[in-house]
Design an enzyme around this catalytic site. Structure first.
Site, PDB file in Angstrom:
ATOM      1  N   GLU A 152       0.833  -1.212   0.000  1.00  0.00           N
ATOM      2  CA  GLU A 152       0.000   0.000   0.000  1.00  0.00           C
ATOM      3  C   GLU A 152       0.869   1.265   0.000  1.00  0.00           C
ATOM      4  OE1 GLU A 152      -4.209  -1.466   1.912  1.00  0.00           O
ATOM      5  OE2 GLU A 152      -2.803  -0.457   3.274  1.00  0.00           O
ATOM      6  N   GLU A 262      -6.260  -7.290  -1.414  1.00  0.00           N
ATOM      7  CA  GLU A 262      -6.814  -7.265  -0.061  1.00  0.00           C
ATOM      8  C   GLU A 262      -8.284  -6.884  -0.142  1.00  0.00           C
ATOM      9  OE1 GLU A 262      -4.864  -4.950   2.920  1.00  0.00           O
ATOM     10  OE2 GLU A 262      -2.847  -5.351   2.141  1.00  0.00           O
TER      11      GLU A 262
END
Length: 350
Positions: A152, A262
Site C-alpha cells: 500500500e 486485499e
C-alpha cells in the site's frame, strides 16, 4: 471517456474463471502457537491450508517483515509457512512490507540498519534484500509466484527517502527492488507487483503511476502487476462500479494485469464508522453476504481485461476478528468454534 459497465449486465462467470483465488493467511503460525486448531465444514480438525485448498483457494499471500523484534513474519517464519502452502498445492505471493513492522499509507518506516540519508545506499540495500529473499526461497526449493515491492505505497515507501515529496526516489527504489527479484535464482522469475490502497479511486491510482513513471527511473517493463486493496467499509464512495472504472482505466492506460490483493466482508458490523457503498448496501452481514460480495467482486475483476484475481485478507485471524475495521467480525471462521464458515466454499466458483 471510459464508461463503467452496468453490474447487472455482467455475464455469469464459468467455474474458476479467475487465475488467482487467494487468501492472506500470514498469521496462521501465530494463531496455531496460541492454541487455535481450525476445523473444516464437517467439524473435523484440519490444517487451514488444506481446508482452503479443498474449497478452491489456489494462492496464498504472505506478508514479510525485515527484522521484527519478536520474529513475527520474518524470513524464517515465512519459509515455514510457505513450505506448508506449497505442499498443499497452492502458489505463493510474498508481500514485502520493507519494514520491521506494519507498512501502510500511514507508516512506511525504514528497517533498522538501512540508510535513511542516502538514496544510492538505500537502493542497493533494497536490491540485495529482495535478491536474498528470493534466493533463500530458491535454496529451500520454494517457488514464488508474485512479489510485491512494498505494501500500500500510495504515500511512498522506505520513509523518509521514499516519501512522495520525491517521486524519483520512489521510482529508483521500485526499480531496484524489482531487479533484485529479476536477478534471483528462482527457477521462474516471479511476477513483480506494485500495490496501492483505495483501488476504487482512479484519481489516486492515476496520479501515482503517472508521476512515478514520468521520472524515467522506473520503467514500465520493471513490473508486471498492479495490485489494489479494496475495502468497502472505509468509504461510501468505494462502490463496485468505481472499482470497475478504476481497474479498467489502470489496465488500459498501463497495459498491466490487475489484482485485488486485499478485501473483506463482515459477518457482523453493528456500528460501522462509515456508510457502506450504495451498490453494496443490500448485501447482508453474514456468511451468505460474504459469498455474495465475493461473487460480485469476482464479476468486476473478471470483467476487466487481464483482471487476474482476488485475495481475501486474513480470513482466519481469530484473535483479530475486526481486522482493523469498525466491523466486529470479518472472518471466514467462527470465532467461538474455530470452524470455517460456509462462505469458504465461494472460492470454488470465483
Amino acid at each position: 471517456m471510459i464508461y463503467p459497465l452496468l453490474l447487472s449486465a455482467l455475464p455469469l462467470l464459468s467455474s474458476a474463471a479467475l487465475t488467482y483465488r487467494g487468501a492472506d493467511i500470514s498469521s496462521l503460525l501465530i494463531e496455531e502457537d496460541a492454541g487455535i486448531s481450525y476445523k473444516n465444514l464437517n467439524g473435523e480438525t484440519q490444517a487451514l491450508e488444506d481446508i482452503l485448498v479443498n474449497n478452491g483457494v489456489n494462492s496464498i499471500r504472505q506478508r514479510v517483515w525485515v527484522d521484527p523484534s519478536d520474529g513475527s513474519y520474518d524470513l524464517d517464519y515465512n519459509l515455514k509457512l510457505a513450505k506448508r502452502v506449497q505442499a498443499a498445492g497452492m502458489s505463493i505471493y510474498l508481500d514485502l512490507h520493507l519494514s520491521d513492522t506494519w507498512a501502510d499509507p500511514s507508516d512506511q518506516t525504514t528497517p533498522t540498519g538501512w540508510s535513511t540519508t542516502d538514496i544510492d545506499t538505500l537502493t542497493w540495500q533494497l536490491y540485495n534484500y529482495t535478491l536474498d529473499v528470493c534466493n533463500t526461497f530458491a535454496e529451500n526449493d520454494i517457488d514464488i509466484e508474485i512479489v510485491s515491492i512494498g505494501n500500500e505505497i500510495s504515500s511512498g515507501l522506505l520513509w523518509p527517502l521514499g516519501k512522495t515529496s520525491n517521486y524519483d526516489n520512489i521510482a529508483k527504489l521500485l526499480h531496484s527492488g524489482a531487479w533484485g527479484v529479476k536477478d534471483s535464482n528462482q527457477a521462474t522469475t516471479p511476477k513483480i507487483m506494485i500495490h496501492l490502497d483505495n483501488g476504487w479511486d482512479w484519481e489516486e491510482q492515476e496520479y501515482f503511476y503517472k508521476t512515478v513513471l514520468a521520472t524515467g527511473s522506473l520503467l514500465s517493463t520493471d513490473f508486471d502487476l498492479m495490485g489494489v486493496s479494496y475495502y468497502p467499509f472505509y468509504n461510501s464512495e468505494a462502490t463496485l462500479s468505481a472499482l470497475q472504472t478504476s481497474l479498467t482505466n489502470m489496465q488500459s492506460n498501463y497495459d498491466k494485469s490487475v489484482v485485488v490483493v486485499e478485501t473483506n466482508w463482515p459477518v457482523s458490523c453493528p456500528d460501522p464508522e462509515y456508510s457502506f457503498p450504495s451498490d453494496l448496501s443490500s448485501i447482508p452481514f453474514s456468511a451468505a453476504g460474504q459469498e455474495e460480495f465475493l461473487e460480485k467482486l469476482a464479476e468486476v475483476v473478471e470483467g476487466v481485461t487481464d483482471g487476474l484475481g482476488i485475495y481475501y485478507w486474513e480470513p482466519a485471524w481469530v484473535d483479530n476478528a475486526a481486522l482493523g475495521s469498525s466491523c466486529a467480525d470479518n472472518l471466514m471462521v467462527d470465532i467461538d468454534t474455530d470452524e470455517v464458515l460456509e462462505s469458504v466454499t465461494v472460492f470454488e466458483d470465483l
